[in-house]
Motif scaffolding. Structure first.
Motif, PDB file in Angstrom:
ATOM      1  N   ILE A 110      -3.900 -11.067  12.628  1.00 20.05           N
ATOM      2  CA  ILE A 110      -2.751 -11.612  11.889  1.00 20.05           C
ATOM      3  C   ILE A 110      -1.867 -10.469  11.390  1.00 20.05           C
ATOM      4  O   ILE A 110      -0.639 -10.516  11.506  1.00 20.05           O
ATOM      5  N   ARG A 111      -2.495  -9.420  10.846  1.00 15.50           N
ATOM      6  CA  ARG A 111      -1.750  -8.236  10.382  1.00 15.50           C
ATOM      7  C   ARG A 111      -0.880  -7.671  11.503  1.00 15.50           C
ATOM      8  O   ARG A 111       0.316  -7.404  11.303  1.00 15.50           O
ATOM      9  N   TYR A 117       7.128  -8.015  13.588  1.00 14.30           N
ATOM     10  CA  TYR A 117       8.387  -8.622  13.159  1.00 14.30           C
ATOM     11  C   TYR A 117       8.631  -8.270  11.687  1.00 14.30           C
ATOM     12  O   TYR A 117       8.025  -8.870  10.788  1.00 14.30           O
ATOM     13  N   PRO A 118       9.497  -7.294  11.427  1.00 16.04           N
ATOM     14  CA  PRO A 118       9.675  -6.740  10.078  1.00 16.04           C
ATOM     15  C   PRO A 118       9.957  -7.797   9.007  1.00 16.04           C
ATOM     16  O   PRO A 118      10.950  -8.512   9.073  1.00 16.04           O
ATOM     17  N   GLY A 119       9.045  -7.871   8.047  1.00 21.33           N
ATOM     18  CA  GLY A 119       9.239  -8.769   6.913  1.00 21.33           C
ATOM     19  C   GLY A 119       8.869 -10.216   7.149  1.00 21.33           C
ATOM     20  O   GLY A 119       9.015 -11.046   6.245  1.00 21.33           O
ATOM     21  N   VAL A 120       8.371 -10.555   8.350  1.00 19.62           N
ATOM     22  CA  VAL A 120       8.132 -11.962   8.662  1.00 19.62           C
ATOM     23  C   VAL A 120       7.041 -12.563   7.786  1.00 19.62           C
ATOM     24  O   VAL A 120       6.998 -13.790   7.599  1.00 19.62           O
ATOM     25  N   SER A 121       6.166 -11.735   7.212  1.00 20.57           N
ATOM     26  CA  SER A 121       5.099 -12.290   6.378  1.00 20.57           C
ATOM     27  C   SER A 121       5.650 -12.995   5.145  1.00 20.57           C
ATOM     28  O   SER A 121       4.951 -13.800   4.527  1.00 20.57           O
ATOM     29  N   ARG A 122       6.889 -12.720   4.787  1.00 20.58           N
ATOM     30  CA  ARG A 122       7.513 -13.454   3.683  1.00 20.58           C
ATOM     31  C   ARG A 122       7.574 -14.941   3.977  1.00 20.58           C
ATOM     32  O   ARG A 122       7.549 -15.773   3.055  1.00 20.58           O
ATOM     33  N   ALA A 123       7.629 -15.287   5.251  1.00 19.00           N
ATOM     34  CA  ALA A 123       7.672 -16.701   5.635  1.00 19.00           C
ATOM     35  C   ALA A 123       6.365 -17.413   5.327  1.00 19.00           C
ATOM     36  O   ALA A 123       6.326 -18.642   5.260  1.00 19.00           O
ATOM     37  N   VAL A 166      -2.964  -9.842   2.986  1.00 26.99           N
ATOM     38  CA  VAL A 166      -2.455  -9.496   4.315  1.00 26.99           C
ATOM     39  C   VAL A 166      -0.936  -9.638   4.355  1.00 26.99           C
ATOM     40  O   VAL A 166      -0.230  -8.780   4.906  1.00 26.99           O
ATOM     41  N   SER A 167      -0.412 -10.697   3.756  1.00 27.99           N
ATOM     42  CA  SER A 167       1.043 -10.887   3.725  1.00 27.99           C
ATOM     43  C   SER A 167       1.718  -9.782   2.932  1.00 27.99           C
ATOM     44  O   SER A 167       2.740  -9.223   3.359  1.00 27.99           O
ATOM     45  N   ALA A 168       1.155  -9.433   1.769  1.00 31.43           N
ATOM     46  CA  ALA A 168       1.745  -8.382   0.937  1.00 31.43           C
ATOM     47  C   ALA A 168       1.637  -7.019   1.612  1.00 31.43           C
ATOM     48  O   ALA A 168       2.582  -6.213   1.574  1.00 31.43           O
ATOM     49  N   GLN A 173       4.399  -2.546   4.408  1.00 27.85           N
ATOM     50  CA  GLN A 173       4.515  -1.665   5.572  1.00 27.85           C
ATOM     51  C   GLN A 173       5.892  -1.797   6.227  1.00 27.85           C
ATOM     52  O   GLN A 173       6.504  -0.805   6.619  1.00 27.85           O
ATOM     53  N   SER A 174       6.374  -3.023   6.330  1.00 33.52           N
ATOM     54  CA  SER A 174       7.690  -3.254   6.929  1.00 33.52           C
ATOM     55  C   SER A 174       8.802  -2.637   6.087  1.00 33.52           C
ATOM     56  O   SER A 174       9.750  -2.049   6.624  1.00 33.52           O
ATOM     57  N   LEU A 175       8.684  -2.769   4.763  1.00 28.71           N
ATOM     58  CA  LEU A 175       9.708  -2.204   3.881  1.00 28.71           C
ATOM     59  C   LEU A 175       9.737  -0.679   3.967  1.00 28.71           C
ATOM     60  O   LEU A 175      10.810  -0.071   3.983  1.00 28.71           O
ATOM     61  N   VAL A 176       8.555  -0.068   4.023  1.00 30.68           N
ATOM     62  CA  VAL A 176       8.504   1.395   4.130  1.00 30.68           C
ATOM     63  C   VAL A 176       9.152   1.859   5.428  1.00 30.68           C
ATOM     64  O   VAL A 176       9.955   2.811   5.440  1.00 30.68           O
TER      65      VAL A 176
END
Length: 251
Positions: A110-111, A117-123, A166-168, A173-176
């Motif tokens: 999942i990670r 996809y940058p930031g998609v875990s926000r979904a 995992v989402s956080a 990682q995407s933000l960095v």
């Protein structure tokens, strides 16, 4: 036939008189799968912040109203995105002897899907999943924990904590990575620079930070990811369900 070579060439390519004009190509119908594909394309190329119904419609060469025949809101697209990524996850047959390793493997999958996809875990944050592909993964994870002897409520709460982490983690990682791509974001520092700054702090105010600068900045790849998931799972078998406040034995 014209004698001029240029006119003969033009005549060969001229459309015969009375020939019907070619029909314009028919547009592909809008489908849920095409909406999901377009949404993933937006996130992959522009980041999750760019994802809107209007932007997805533009990728599909249509207007937003065409999408509303298949979705009801932006949150609906979020659900489709996470469902698509979860459909790529391979679930093992639950093994009581290997349940920790199996949980780590599934969450690592999942990670890795989220990191594509940058930031998609926000979904995945703040929503209750309804997509069957997402529910399939949750069912598989629950089955693994139960096979490992974890009490049902502890298993359910552990899944919430693990999924949230995992989402956080993937969002950070995407933000960095996003900030490192901007030349004006010089404050995103490497490990050596962090150690240098930590060890230069006043000793009377930051004694522990100075002393343990190497440990505070340690870890490569997904070391901290594995550590945190392991920390949660290693304590699950020691927990017993607690009675809710106010509950008591009946007389």
């Amino acid at each position: 036939m014209p004698s001029d070579p240029r006119r003969r060439r033009a005549a060969r390519h001229a459309q015969p008189a009375g020939a019907p004009s070619a029909a314009p190509p028919r547009k592909k119908p809008i489908t849920v799968d095409r909406i999901t594909d377009a949404a993933l394309q937006v996130v992959a190329t522009e980041g999750y912040d760019a994802l809107t119904i209007r932007r997805v419609a533009a990728v599909l060469g249509t207007g937003p109203s065409s999408l509303y025949a298949h979705i009801v809101s932006k949150e609906d697209i979020d659900d489709l995105l996470i469902g698509r990524l979860c459909s790529e996850v391979v679930l093992p047959e639950p093994d009581p002897a290997e349940w920790r390793e199996q949980i780590l493997d599934v969450y690592a999958q999942i990670r890795d899907q989220y990191l594509k996809y940058p930031g998609v875990s926000r979904a995945a944050l703040g929503v209750v999943p309804t997509n069957l592909a997402t529910l399939r993964v949750k069912e598989g994870l629950l089955a693994i924990l139960l096979a490992g002897g974890i009490a049902p409520r502890n298993a359910a709460w552990a899944l919430d904590a693990l999924s949230l982490y995992v989402s956080a983690y993937t969002l950070e990682q995407s933000l960095v990575q996003q900030r490192r791509g901007h030349p004006d974001q010089e404050w995103v520092l490497g490990r050596e620079e962090l150690i240098h700054r930590f060890t230069a702090l006043p000793a009377d105010t930051f004694p522990q930070t100075r002393r343990h600068a190497a440990e505070l900045t340690s870890g490569t790849g997904h070391d901290r990811f594995d550590f945190t998931l392991g920390l949660i799972m290693d304590n699950l078998t020691q927990l017993q369900p607690r009675r809710s406040k106010g509950s008591g034995r009946s007389s």
